[in-house]
Design a protein around this motif. Sequence first.
Motif, PDB file in Angstrom:
ATOM      1  N   THR A  25       0.826  -1.214   0.000  1.00 30.18           N
ATOM      2  CA  THR A  25       0.000   0.000   0.000  1.00 30.18           C
ATOM      3  C   THR A  25       0.852   1.252   0.000  1.00 30.18           C
ATOM      4  OG1 THR A  25      -0.090  -0.041   2.403  1.00 30.18           O
ATOM      5  CG2 THR A  25      -1.860  -1.163   1.217  1.00 30.18           C
ATOM      6  N   GLU A  26       2.143   1.110  -0.026  1.00 26.19           N
ATOM      7  CA  GLU A  26       3.072   2.241  -0.030  1.00 26.19           C
ATOM      8  C   GLU A  26       3.404   2.601  -1.475  1.00 26.19           C
ATOM      9  OE1 GLU A  26       6.746   1.398   1.886  1.00 26.19           O
ATOM     10  OE2 GLU A  26       7.091   3.490   2.433  1.00 26.19           O
ATOM     11  N   GLY A  27       3.260   3.874  -1.873  1.00 26.56           N
ATOM     12  CA  GLY A  27       3.557   4.301  -3.227  1.00 26.56           C
ATOM     13  C   GLY A  27       5.039   4.197  -3.522  1.00 26.56           C
ATOM     14  N   LEU A  28       5.375   3.617  -4.674  1.00 27.11           N
ATOM     15  CA  LEU A  28       6.767   3.466  -5.078  1.00 27.11           C
ATOM     16  C   LEU A  28       6.938   3.973  -6.514  1.00 27.11           C
ATOM     17  CD1 LEU A  28       7.520  -0.157  -3.792  1.00 27.11           C
ATOM     18  CD2 LEU A  28       8.291   1.971  -2.769  1.00 27.11           C
ATOM     19  N   ILE A  29       7.945   4.821  -6.749  1.00 26.29           N
ATOM     20  CA  ILE A  29       8.281   5.253  -8.105  1.00 26.29           C
ATOM     21  C   ILE A  29       9.783   5.208  -8.266  1.00 26.29           C
ATOM     22  CG2 ILE A  29       6.247   6.737  -8.381  1.00 26.29           C
ATOM     23  CD1 ILE A  29       8.031   9.138  -7.820  1.00 26.29           C
ATOM     24  N   VAL A  30      10.224   5.003  -9.520  1.00 25.30           N
ATOM     25  CA  VAL A  30      11.652   5.036  -9.859  1.00 25.30           C
ATOM     26  C   VAL A  30      11.850   6.181 -10.838  1.00 25.30           C
ATOM     27  CG1 VAL A  30      13.592   3.786 -10.835  1.00 25.30           C
ATOM     28  CG2 VAL A  30      11.856   2.561  -9.532  1.00 25.30           C
ATOM     29  N   GLN A  31      12.802   7.075 -10.540  1.00 25.07           N
ATOM     30  CA  GLN A  31      13.112   8.206 -11.399  1.00 25.07           C
ATOM     31  C   GLN A  31      14.553   8.110 -11.883  1.00 25.07           C
ATOM     32  OE1 GLN A  31      11.284  10.496  -7.951  1.00 25.07           O
ATOM     33  NE2 GLN A  31      11.314  12.067  -9.538  1.00 25.07           N
ATOM     34  N   ASP A  32      14.766   8.564 -13.101  1.00 29.11           N
ATOM     35  CA  ASP A  32      16.140   8.552 -13.602  1.00 29.11           C
ATOM     36  C   ASP A  32      16.881   9.792 -13.104  1.00 29.11           C
ATOM     37  OD1 ASP A  32      15.046   9.492 -16.961  1.00 29.11           O
ATOM     38  OD2 ASP A  32      15.344  10.707 -15.143  1.00 29.11           O
ATOM     39  N   ALA A  33      18.109  10.005 -13.600  1.00 36.08           N
ATOM     40  CA  ALA A  33      18.955  11.084 -13.071  1.00 36.08           C
ATOM     41  C   ALA A  33      18.381  12.468 -13.344  1.00 36.08           C
ATOM     42  CB  ALA A  33      20.364  10.975 -13.667  1.00 36.08           C
ATOM     43  N   THR A  34      17.442  12.581 -14.304  1.00 36.51           N
ATOM     44  CA  THR A  34      16.816  13.895 -14.571  1.00 36.51           C
ATOM     45  C   THR A  34      15.590  14.127 -13.718  1.00 36.51           C
ATOM     46  OG1 THR A  34      15.333  13.063 -16.293  1.00 36.51           O
ATOM     47  CG2 THR A  34      17.583  13.667 -16.955  1.00 36.51           C
ATOM     48  N   GLY A  35      15.181  13.110 -12.977  1.00 33.40           N
ATOM     49  CA  GLY A  35      13.979  13.219 -12.158  1.00 33.40           C
ATOM     50  C   GLY A  35      12.730  12.715 -12.858  1.00 33.40           C
ATOM     51  N   THR A  36      12.861  12.267 -14.105  1.00 30.81           N
ATOM     52  CA  THR A  36      11.700  11.754 -14.850  1.00 30.81           C
ATOM     53  C   THR A  36      11.302  10.385 -14.313  1.00 30.81           C
ATOM     54  OG1 THR A  36      12.440  12.912 -16.831  1.00 30.81           O
ATOM     55  CG2 THR A  36      10.830  11.142 -17.128  1.00 30.81           C
ATOM     56  N   ILE A  37       9.991  10.169 -14.130  1.00 32.08           N
ATOM     57  CA  ILE A  37       9.484   8.910 -13.588  1.00 32.08           C
ATOM     58  C   ILE A  37       9.580   7.835 -14.670  1.00 32.08           C
ATOM     59  CG2 ILE A  37       7.477   7.734 -12.623  1.00 32.08           C
ATOM     60  CD1 ILE A  37       6.565  10.418 -11.526  1.00 32.08           C
ATOM     61  N   ARG A  38      10.261   6.718 -14.331  1.00 30.04           N
ATOM     62  CA  ARG A  38      10.429   5.619 -15.285  1.00 30.04           C
ATOM     63  C   ARG A  38       9.600   4.402 -14.910  1.00 30.04           C
ATOM     64  NH1 ARG A  38      14.766   6.549 -18.632  1.00 30.04           N
ATOM     65  NH2 ARG A  38      13.659   4.998 -19.871  1.00 30.04           N
ATOM     66  N   ARG A  57      -1.083   8.085 -16.730  1.00 32.90           N
ATOM     67  CA  ARG A  57      -0.187   7.364 -15.828  1.00 32.90           C
ATOM     68  C   ARG A  57       0.976   8.258 -15.382  1.00 32.90           C
ATOM     69  NH1 ARG A  57       3.854   3.842 -19.073  1.00 32.90           N
ATOM     70  NH2 ARG A  57       4.207   5.092 -20.941  1.00 32.90           N
ATOM     71  N   LEU A  58       1.682   7.788 -14.354  1.00 32.94           N
ATOM     72  CA  LEU A  58       2.783   8.583 -13.791  1.00 32.94           C
ATOM     73  C   LEU A  58       4.045   8.517 -14.644  1.00 32.94           C
ATOM     74  CD1 LEU A  58       2.435   7.672 -10.027  1.00 32.94           C
ATOM     75  CD2 LEU A  58       1.994   9.896 -11.057  1.00 32.94           C
ATOM     76  N   VAL A  59       4.286   7.371 -15.296  1.00 28.29           N
ATOM     77  CA  VAL A  59       5.536   7.178 -16.043  1.00 28.29           C
ATOM     78  C   VAL A  59       5.666   8.251 -17.112  1.00 28.29           C
ATOM     79  CG1 VAL A  59       6.802   5.630 -17.552  1.00 28.29           C
ATOM     80  CG2 VAL A  59       5.558   4.735 -15.581  1.00 28.29           C
ATOM     81  N   GLY A  60       6.844   8.844 -17.185  1.00 27.13           N
ATOM     82  CA  GLY A  60       7.112   9.872 -18.173  1.00 27.13           C
ATOM     83  C   GLY A  60       7.020  11.277 -17.631  1.00 27.13           C
ATOM     84  N   ARG A  61       6.400  11.432 -16.447  1.00 24.95           N
ATOM     85  CA  ARG A  61       6.283  12.779 -15.887  1.00 24.95           C
ATOM     86  C   ARG A  61       7.592  13.204 -15.214  1.00 24.95           C
ATOM     87  NH1 ARG A  61       0.140  13.674 -13.698  1.00 24.95           N
ATOM     88  NH2 ARG A  61      -0.902  12.752 -15.489  1.00 24.95           N
TER      89      ARG A  61
END
Length: 984
Positions: A25-38, A57-61
């Motif tokens: 139930t914990e939100g998890l995101i992975v961002q690259d070195a520019t901060g973009t959500i992958r 969706r979140l990916v790409g933001r």
Amino acid sequence: MPLRHAPTSDDAWSGLLGPAADATTEGLIVQDATGTIRASNVAACVIAGIHTPVQDRLVGRGPDEPSFTPRHPDGSLMVRDEQPALKAIATGRPQRDVRVIFERRDGTKQWLRVNAVPLFADGGAAPYGVVTSFVDVTAFVEAQAALAERERELALLATHAGDLIARHDGDGRILYAAGGAEALLGIEARHLVGFWAADVCHPDDAAALHRSHELARSAVSSVVSYRIRHRRDGHELWLESTVSPVLDEHGAFVEAVTTTRDISARKATEQRGREAEERATAAAEEARRQQALLEDAQDMAQLGSWSLDVATGETSWTSGLYRIFGLDPDDRPERRNEVHDALMHPEDAPVVRAAFARAFDDGEPFDVTYRLTRPDGSERMMHGRGAAADRVDGRIARVWGTTQDVTDLHELEAGRRLAERRFRTAFEHAPIGVCVLNLQGPDPGQWLTVNAALAELLGCDRQTLLERRVSSFLHPDEMRDTRRRLIALAGGTEERITAECRMVHDDGHVIWTLVTVAAVNGDDGRPAYGIGQIVDITERKRFEGQLQYLADHDALTGLFNRRRFEEELDRALAAAERYERQGAVLVLDLDGFKYVNDTLGHPVGDELMARLGATLRTELRETDVIARLGGDEFGVILPEASEEEAGAVAAKLLHAVERDGIVADDARHARVTASAGLALFHGTDGLTAEELLVEADIAMYDAKEAGRNRSSLHERELIGPGRRLSRLSWLQRIRTALAEDRFELHAQPIIALAAAGQPDPIPAFELLLRMRGDDDELIPPAAFLPIAERFDLVQAIDRWVVGNAVALLRREHEAGHPVTLSVNLSGRTMGDADFAGWLEAVLTETPVPPQRLIIEITETAAIVNLDRARALADTLQRLGCLLALDDFGAGFASFTYLKHLRFDVLKIDGEYVRGLRDNPTDRLVVAAVVAIARGLGTPSLAEFVTDSDTLDAVRALGVDYAQGFHLGVPVPVDEALRLAHSGV
């Protein structure tokens, strides 16, 4: 584990979250070195309010999108450098428990608790990305805000109360005060605590005050008047206190409560009346003047007074009363009672009239609050008080009273009730379990109220939940620790507790929960109740259980590691003692394995190690336990095995190693064998796991000395020639050395590897122990420390070393020669609960700059006894001393302890430093350790720097400090200090 390079595809980025990501139930995101959500999990989209379309969706933001710009808790925008994920990428350091605010699409605010951990590739100095986790804590924050608002309003209500309200102990001293202390006495209410009115009142009135509190202790209420001087201007005023006892359910006295008001005006009026009788000529004028002053005071207090002649019905009002009622003071109607009745709210009029009637007929005092509508239509709240004033021939002749406009106070109370409703709404509709716990009484922690989410979590309705004790839902193993922490919260030693604990669902299955309880203080400043937040983390714990497997097993062979092996051996010994059974421990060490690594390479050695691990496992019973203890050493537990059976198993294992221990390539081949040591145990032995392993080790080395590829049995009862007799004599020699102070300290320099090549201005040394033999020879620690550890003498040796180190620091400090000394501590001393208190006593008796004393513990000892290591670290931090983690890398099987153990120096295991010139794996390991140290903000230190090439290698890898024979050999400590201070 770190990747070799940053992910290059969407699938690779998504793979970083793992298969269990969507189960939490914990939100998890992975961002690259520019901060973009992958990549993101389901919970992240739900928390962000994104449920369906793919285009949302979140990916790409990225961080430049306005909708993804967080705010600080004060509402200000977070600039890029302050945002947790971007800050973790920029600094390479984790960002923990950051509170941020996002504005939802509907304009409401969403509170998140955010953690961001940077991701590094193998050998990479800068992160290639970051993993960010977040939890929606909006409901909890709103609940806390509502509670805080309620407390502020209650405090404001008490502060602006007209009367001074206080609680007293049995002797009359003030325990708590609130209300009109500032107006009455010129002092804040909180400053009255600890005073006794009899100490500061007029001496002639002290006896009356004593008497009133004596009556209270006898369960009798009383009213007492006395004089006291105003704190600020020193004028004398009259106070009247109503002293009321508070009794418990058995009628026993608990405390006294006093309500105190200023009756100076009334006393002054009485005095003026007496003076009017003596000075009839001036009485009327003086009375009018005093009346005017009284009315001015009443006007400022929104207060008016009145009196009624019962016989004639004649009523008099002060000018302030006209103004309170919204009437013209110059218009004085004859039937004032009828005017007042007409202004009263119809619903409240019967209650007020009944109170007046009782005062007229029976002389009963009254105290009523009612609504009154002024002629201009505005509705005000009135507080009326009154009592019979005069009696003639036993009959009531006059009734007098006061009326005060309390509309503002009433609105404050209404605001408090509104805040309470807001809290209740947030409480009831929170998506996680929320409860209010009682923190008072002998059994703190029982819930007072719970929300629907908590009832659903525990599987029963709310009423049933409230009827049962909290302990009935706790797992039995959680009872003791939970009660201890709740008592600490109730006692005020902790303001907030957070713990992961198991709870039991109503149907019997176990739920893992994250419990957070914050204390809320009562009027007395002590914790009164707690606001609890309970979140179901069962899925997360299941995922952690998968990780625990990796912590218990050797990564290369899949067998148990040393830590798990010792746990299993403890269990086997406990079972043997309980059921009076026997068994055996076998330690098996490969012969010639180093040759395989040196000639055929480490990959071949790793393949051989994995193959032999599988071979050994297949040769054992299901009930036998096998582990890789480290390097090329294996350990085996043989429960319920006799001496003959254990010998047969040892022979079978040696044969299997000889059969399968062959490796070769096109040009070279090698064969390994093994040497095994056996130690038997029985339930009546009383031996520890460590002692058994020492015995098995001794037997294994006996097997190697006897020619290898064979086994040897440790004969515990045999005292004969050779090494066993020597070990027994070593025991006596160690005891003699302790008794006769025959230990000596040598020192090896620790050199700073600064970028400019400048040495540390304050010299640092590691202290090394030596023992002076019977022939005056120096004996190295390897010859006697294993025996000292086996027979529990190492703790006394450690205290000798630490005590002498402190004495040296004191001597050098007084001489103006600052120095830093590092002392090694054994695992047994680290686990000694009395050591911390002893060290504190030594530092108190011999004060030294505490940051100049470094205590070293090995990584493996810290992993085995993490709780003791953490307790020692906390003590050292409190004393100001430093903690170094020695041989870091030897316990690479698990890094879980790193987040639970505070340390100040990271010493890299010398096994990796020795091979830096020729072994790329060693270079990768050292680079990884340096990266870990930098990420934790901790300096790194490389041991065993034996030549200039190794020194250049550790400096190139960014190691902060180094020591070894190339930089300085150990010499007697006095000589080392003399050379350091002379600049040689």
